[in-house]
Design a protein around this motif. Sequence first.
Motif, mmCIF file in Angstrom:
data_model
loop_
_atom_site.group_PDB
_atom_site.id
_atom_site.type_symbol
_atom_site.label_atom_id
_atom_site.label_comp_id
_atom_site.label_asym_id
_atom_site.label_seq_id
_atom_site.Cartn_x
_atom_site.Cartn_y
_atom_site.Cartn_z
ATOM 1 N N GLY A 80 0.816 -1.084 0.071
ATOM 2 C CA GLY A 80 -0.114 0.092 -0.103
ATOM 3 C C GLY A 80 1.017 1.294 0.012
ATOM 4 N N VAL A 81 1.877 1.166 0.620
ATOM 5 C CA VAL A 81 2.724 2.541 0.790
ATOM 6 C C VAL A 81 3.403 2.740 -0.755
ATOM 7 C CG1 VAL A 81 5.049 3.227 1.546
ATOM 8 C CG2 VAL A 81 3.437 2.209 3.177
ATOM 9 N N GLU A 82 3.943 1.570 -1.377
ATOM 10 C CA GLU A 82 4.318 1.774 -2.529
ATOM 11 C C GLU A 82 3.248 2.268 -3.711
ATOM 12 O OE1 GLU A 82 6.468 -1.623 -4.533
ATOM 13 O OE2 GLU A 82 7.285 -2.200 -2.474
ATOM 14 N N SER A 83 1.948 1.848 -3.475
ATOM 15 C CA SER A 83 1.159 2.431 -4.226
ATOM 16 C C SER A 83 0.729 3.913 -4.135
ATOM 17 C CB SER A 83 -0.362 1.680 -4.210
ATOM 18 O OG SER A 83 -1.395 2.108 -5.088
ATOM 19 N N MET A 84 0.576 4.163 -2.890
ATOM 20 C CA MET A 84 0.489 5.538 -2.313
ATOM 21 C C MET A 84 1.697 6.386 -2.871
ATOM 22 S SD MET A 84 0.123 7.165 1.426
ATOM 23 C CE MET A 84 -1.348 6.359 1.974
ATOM 24 N N THR A 85 2.899 5.865 -2.837
ATOM 25 C CA THR A 85 3.889 6.799 -3.510
ATOM 26 C C THR A 85 3.760 7.029 -5.056
ATOM 27 O OG1 THR A 85 5.502 5.528 -2.026
ATOM 28 C CG2 THR A 85 6.337 6.564 -3.918
ATOM 29 N N LYS A 86 3.377 6.015 -5.712
ATOM 30 C CA LYS A 86 3.132 6.362 -7.141
ATOM 31 C C LYS A 86 1.921 7.161 -7.416
ATOM 32 C CE LYS A 86 2.556 3.806 -11.672
ATOM 33 N NZ LYS A 86 2.575 2.692 -12.187
ATOM 34 N N THR A 87 0.787 7.015 -6.648
ATOM 35 C CA THR A 87 -0.408 7.709 -6.658
ATOM 36 C C THR A 87 -0.116 9.210 -6.239
ATOM 37 O OG1 THR A 87 -1.913 6.065 -6.222
ATOM 38 C CG2 THR A 87 -2.661 8.103 -6.134
ATOM 39 N N LEU A 88 0.482 9.420 -5.404
ATOM 40 C CA LEU A 88 0.915 10.702 -4.810
ATOM 41 C C LEU A 88 1.993 11.517 -5.815
ATOM 42 C CD1 LEU A 88 1.393 10.560 -1.007
ATOM 43 C CD2 LEU A 88 -0.396 11.720 -2.280
ATOM 44 N N ALA A 89 2.892 10.707 -6.425
ATOM 45 C CA ALA A 89 3.614 11.350 -7.070
ATOM 46 C C ALA A 89 3.069 11.871 -8.662
ATOM 47 C CB ALA A 89 4.727 10.284 -7.696
ATOM 48 N N SER A 90 2.003 11.072 -8.969
ATOM 49 C CA SER A 90 1.180 11.459 -10.016
ATOM 50 C C SER A 90 0.470 12.838 -9.844
ATOM 51 C CB SER A 90 0.345 10.342 -10.517
ATOM 52 O OG SER A 90 -0.521 10.919 -11.791
ATOM 53 N N GLU A 91 -0.445 12.710 -8.851
ATOM 54 C CA GLU A 91 -1.259 13.866 -8.154
ATOM 55 C C GLU A 91 -0.477 15.126 -7.724
ATOM 56 O OE1 GLU A 91 -3.664 12.496 -4.958
ATOM 57 O OE2 GLU A 91 -4.745 10.853 -6.221
ATOM 58 N N LEU A 92 0.812 15.003 -7.529
ATOM 59 C CA LEU A 92 1.443 16.151 -7.068
ATOM 60 C C LEU A 92 2.454 16.751 -8.070
ATOM 61 C CD1 LEU A 92 1.943 15.359 -3.260
ATOM 62 C CD2 LEU A 92 0.055 16.664 -4.108
ATOM 63 N N ALA A 93 2.749 16.164 -9.203
ATOM 64 C CA ALA A 93 3.517 16.518 -10.130
ATOM 65 C C ALA A 93 3.310 17.864 -10.587
ATOM 66 C CB ALA A 93 3.413 15.474 -11.410
ATOM 67 N N SER A 94 1.984 18.291 -10.661
ATOM 68 C CA SER A 94 1.643 19.645 -11.299
ATOM 69 C C SER A 94 2.110 20.681 -10.255
ATOM 70 C CB SER A 94 0.149 19.853 -11.679
ATOM 71 O OG SER A 94 -0.704 19.498 -10.588
ATOM 72 N N ARG A 95 2.228 20.285 -9.073
ATOM 73 C CA ARG A 95 2.660 21.137 -8.100
ATOM 74 C C ARG A 95 4.226 21.220 -7.806
ATOM 75 N NH1 ARG A 95 -2.085 20.491 -3.297
ATOM 76 N NH2 ARG A 95 -3.732 19.733 -4.627
ATOM 77 N N ARG A 96 4.938 20.480 -8.691
ATOM 78 C CA ARG A 96 6.432 20.288 -8.494
ATOM 79 C C ARG A 96 6.948 19.698 -7.113
ATOM 80 N NH1 ARG A 96 8.457 22.584 -12.929
ATOM 81 N NH2 ARG A 96 7.196 24.085 -14.128
ATOM 82 N N ILE A 97 6.136 18.750 -6.742
ATOM 83 C CA ILE A 97 6.012 17.980 -5.489
ATOM 84 C C ILE A 97 6.650 16.726 -5.794
ATOM 85 C CG2 ILE A 97 5.546 17.191 -3.085
ATOM 86 C CD1 ILE A 97 3.765 19.752 -3.111
ATOM 87 N N ARG A 98 8.008 16.386 -5.618
ATOM 88 C CA ARG A 98 8.469 14.761 -6.007
ATOM 89 C C ARG A 98 8.106 13.983 -4.858
ATOM 90 N NH1 ARG A 98 13.331 13.804 -5.741
ATOM 91 N NH2 ARG A 98 14.081 15.848 -4.595
ATOM 92 N N VAL A 99 7.674 12.799 -5.038
ATOM 93 C CA VAL A 99 7.251 11.652 -4.093
ATOM 94 C C VAL A 99 7.915 10.311 -4.403
ATOM 95 C CG1 VAL A 99 5.403 10.568 -2.787
ATOM 96 C CG2 VAL A 99 5.060 12.921 -3.889
ATOM 97 N N ASN A 100 8.641 9.984 -3.430
ATOM 98 C CA ASN A 100 9.326 8.787 -3.737
ATOM 99 C C ASN A 100 9.389 7.781 -2.462
ATOM 100 O OD1 ASN A 100 10.761 8.877 -6.655
ATOM 101 N ND2 ASN A 100 11.496 10.875 -5.488
ATOM 102 N N ALA A 101 9.757 6.451 -2.665
ATOM 103 C CA ALA A 101 9.936 5.923 -1.291
ATOM 104 C C ALA A 101 11.314 4.904 -1.289
ATOM 105 C CB ALA A 101 8.921 4.533 -1.665
ATOM 106 N N ALA A 102 11.783 4.937 -0.056
ATOM 107 C CA ALA A 102 12.764 4.276 0.404
ATOM 108 C C ALA A 102 12.510 3.035 1.073
ATOM 109 C CB ALA A 102 13.943 5.154 1.029
#
Length: 222
Positions: A159-181
């Motif tokens: 779920g954390v991985e899926s959230m990472t990809k989803t947030l990365a897509s949703e926040l791209a227009s705001r120039r906020i990068r979202v990744n997971a470690a």
Amino acid sequence: MNADFHGKTAVVAGGDPAGQAVALALAREGADVFVCGEHLGELETLAWKEALSIHTEKLPLTDDDALTAFVAAAGERMGAIHVMVCNGRSAPVRKPLTEVKPEEWSCAFAETLRTDWKAVLAALPYLERAQDPAVVLLTDSALHRPGPLEGVAAVCAAGVESMTKTLASELASRRIRVNAAALGGGVSDLAGAVLFLASQAASYCTGTLLEAGNTDVREVEA
């Protein structure tokens, strides 16, 4: 990892050993770091000994109001949040999925996915004020190959991985990068992975999972 975080603010939601290692790494590179959680260990003592800018507050991450207030207070105090590290962790539920009780599922989700989600929401207005803001969600690479009693933890990690990809897509227009470690080695490896993902060196990375202790960087598959 040689990164410069002077003049930047980082918030770490979750002060377990992994969160503490990340907080220390960011502070040693010059960041003003704010850490919250129920278990902070000797973080305050270590910060004092090394004259690091680390501010801590003990609170349950499942307390939505307390978590939101902590993140917002850090953002208001510093004017912006440049790095938001989401380290939601749950107590292990070691049993087959078919034997997990509803309340155990609820607790696991509240302590992982819900915590990470609430932390991002609280930080969002302050991330938007920062230059090259980054969100890093922490997970565990070992849970890609879960044992017979690690089903709940594995599902939460997915779920954390899926959230990472989803947030990365949703926040791209705001120039906020979202990744997971993902923790694949020691906590020092994980801290190094977070430093990279939060730095300018990873300005091209969003929606990725970096396995600490493993050189593989790949796109998160939801």
